[in-house]
Scaffold this active site. Structure first.
Site, mmCIF file in Angstrom:
data_model
loop_
_atom_site.group_PDB
_atom_site.id
_atom_site.type_symbol
_atom_site.label_atom_id
_atom_site.label_comp_id
_atom_site.label_asym_id
_atom_site.label_seq_id
_atom_site.Cartn_x
_atom_site.Cartn_y
_atom_site.Cartn_z
ATOM 1 N N CYS A 130 22.193 21.763 32.600
ATOM 2 C CA CYS A 130 22.359 22.901 31.695
ATOM 3 C C CYS A 130 22.402 24.212 32.476
ATOM 4 C CB CYS A 130 21.194 22.908 30.699
ATOM 5 S SG CYS A 130 21.145 24.369 29.672
ATOM 6 N N CYS A 133 20.328 27.082 31.059
ATOM 7 C CA CYS A 133 18.884 26.924 31.292
ATOM 8 C C CYS A 133 18.513 27.265 32.731
ATOM 9 C CB CYS A 133 18.439 25.477 31.044
ATOM 10 S SG CYS A 133 19.067 24.746 29.559
ATOM 11 N N ASP A 134 19.298 26.779 33.690
ATOM 12 C CA ASP A 134 18.870 26.817 35.095
ATOM 13 C C ASP A 134 19.743 27.688 36.000
ATOM 14 O OD1 ASP A 134 16.925 24.960 34.388
ATOM 15 O OD2 ASP A 134 18.228 23.255 34.792
#
Ligand code: NAP
Length: 298
Positions: A130, A133-134
């Site tokens: 993701c 997300c990261d």
């Protein structure tokens, strides 16, 4: 005993729960991580009616609050198994056991893995599923995205604003992403398309440092974002639940499974279109069918 236990606190599950409590049913949602499901990883939702600028996170949080304000109980607990009992079902979680007259499975999907040695070991240490997300961990660094669909294209575009260099690696000689996205990819100077290549090896000491392709090329990098589609979350299973060949829970638009009292909603169901709008639609339908079942089996 609850009237309805919903497994999964994504858009399908929470919508089902809202329909359940509004019909005066006692409803529990069991969610393993955070409410909102896959959509919380989406930066902007542009195709959900009347919410043209909402972020995925805002959508998930607003839906969770709406459900709780209406009286839905939510427990954060991982469901292990569902077993039939007299008058309903027992749902066993990591920490507890719950009973309900009906169950709605709304467990969604998980990212498909490359199934390479070291993939699990490097997940969270260079391998990610993701970008929203990261991605921020890779400011000014070198990353690669694997996949040729719209999701992989979005991930590469998102990362190209953060990382210094982005490789987009796809196994075919052309991407399956939309033409508009492909034009955007080609316009980015720091995105390099690597076609007709499969990642075959991940290596590094404590974290990912290098990948090897089946073309024998090696790429030094800091992060690898795997974006090769999704697979249904088949857990929790109840014995005898009918699944399709590719492991989705078999049910038509009515969201009724082959087990009386068990319903299914959202991406984990066999369906044509897996979108936010069809997930919430399923939630309403599954709850309505559960409510009908409760009336007929008093
Ligand atoms: P997808 O369209 O199924 O694409 C998955 C990609 O991963 C394909 O290019 C596939 O290669 C590749 N792949 C699958 N298994 C692989 C493996 N083991 N190793 C290497 N590559 C592998 O999935 P998605 O991109 O997640 O999209 C899912 C759906 O959501 C699609 O319908 C998509 O259009 C939609 N979506 C739309 C938008 C939008 O902006 N409109 C954004 C995101 C998603 P092959 O091409 O060789 O099969």
């Amino acid at each position: 005993m609850y009237d309805i236990i919903v497994i999964g606190g994504g858009p399908a599950g929470l919508t089902a729960a809202i329909y359940g409590v509004r019909a005066n049913k006692k409803v529990l949602v069991l969610e393993s991580t955070a409410c909102g499901g896959q959509i919380i990883n989406t930066t902007h939702i542009e195709n959900y009616p009347v919410a043209p600028h909402i972020t995925g996170l805002e959508f998930g949080q607003t839906l969770e609050k709406q459900a709780e304000d209406l009286g839905v109980e939510i427990e954060f607990d991982y469901v292990l198994h569902i077993d039939p009992i007299e008058g309903g079902f027992q749902v066993t979680t990591d920490d507890d056991k719950y009973t309900a007259k009906t169950v709605i499975i709304a467990t969604g999907t998980n990212p498909r893995k490359l199934r390479l040695e070291n993939e699990d070991r490097f997940t969270g240490r260079g391998v990610s599923f993701c970008a929203t997300c990261d991605g921020n961990f890779y400011k000014g660094k070198t990353v690669a995205v694997v996949g040729g669909g719209n999701s992989a294209a979005h991930e590469a575009l998102y990362l190209s604003d953060i990382a210094e260099k982005v490789y987009l690696i796809h196994r075919r000689n052309e991407l399956r992403a939309s033409d508009a996205l492909i034009d955007q990819l080609r316009a980015r100077k720091n995105i390099e398309l690597v076609l007709e290549a499969n990642v075959v090896e991940l290596s590094g000491a404590d974290k990912l440092e290098r990948i090897k392709l089946d073309t024998d090329r090696e790429i030094e990098l800091n992060g690898l974002f795997v974006s090769i589609g999704r697979v249904p979350s088949v857990e929790p299973l109840i014995d005898g639940l009918e699944l399709s060949e590719d492991k989705y829970v078999t049910a038509g638009e009515e969201c009724i499974t082959n087990i009386p009292g068990v319903f299914v909603a959202g991406d984990v169901r066999t369906k044509e279109l897996r979108q936010l709008v069809t997930a919430t639609s399923d939630g309403a339908m599954a709850a309505t069918q559960a409510i009908n079942y409760l009336s007929a089996n008093k």
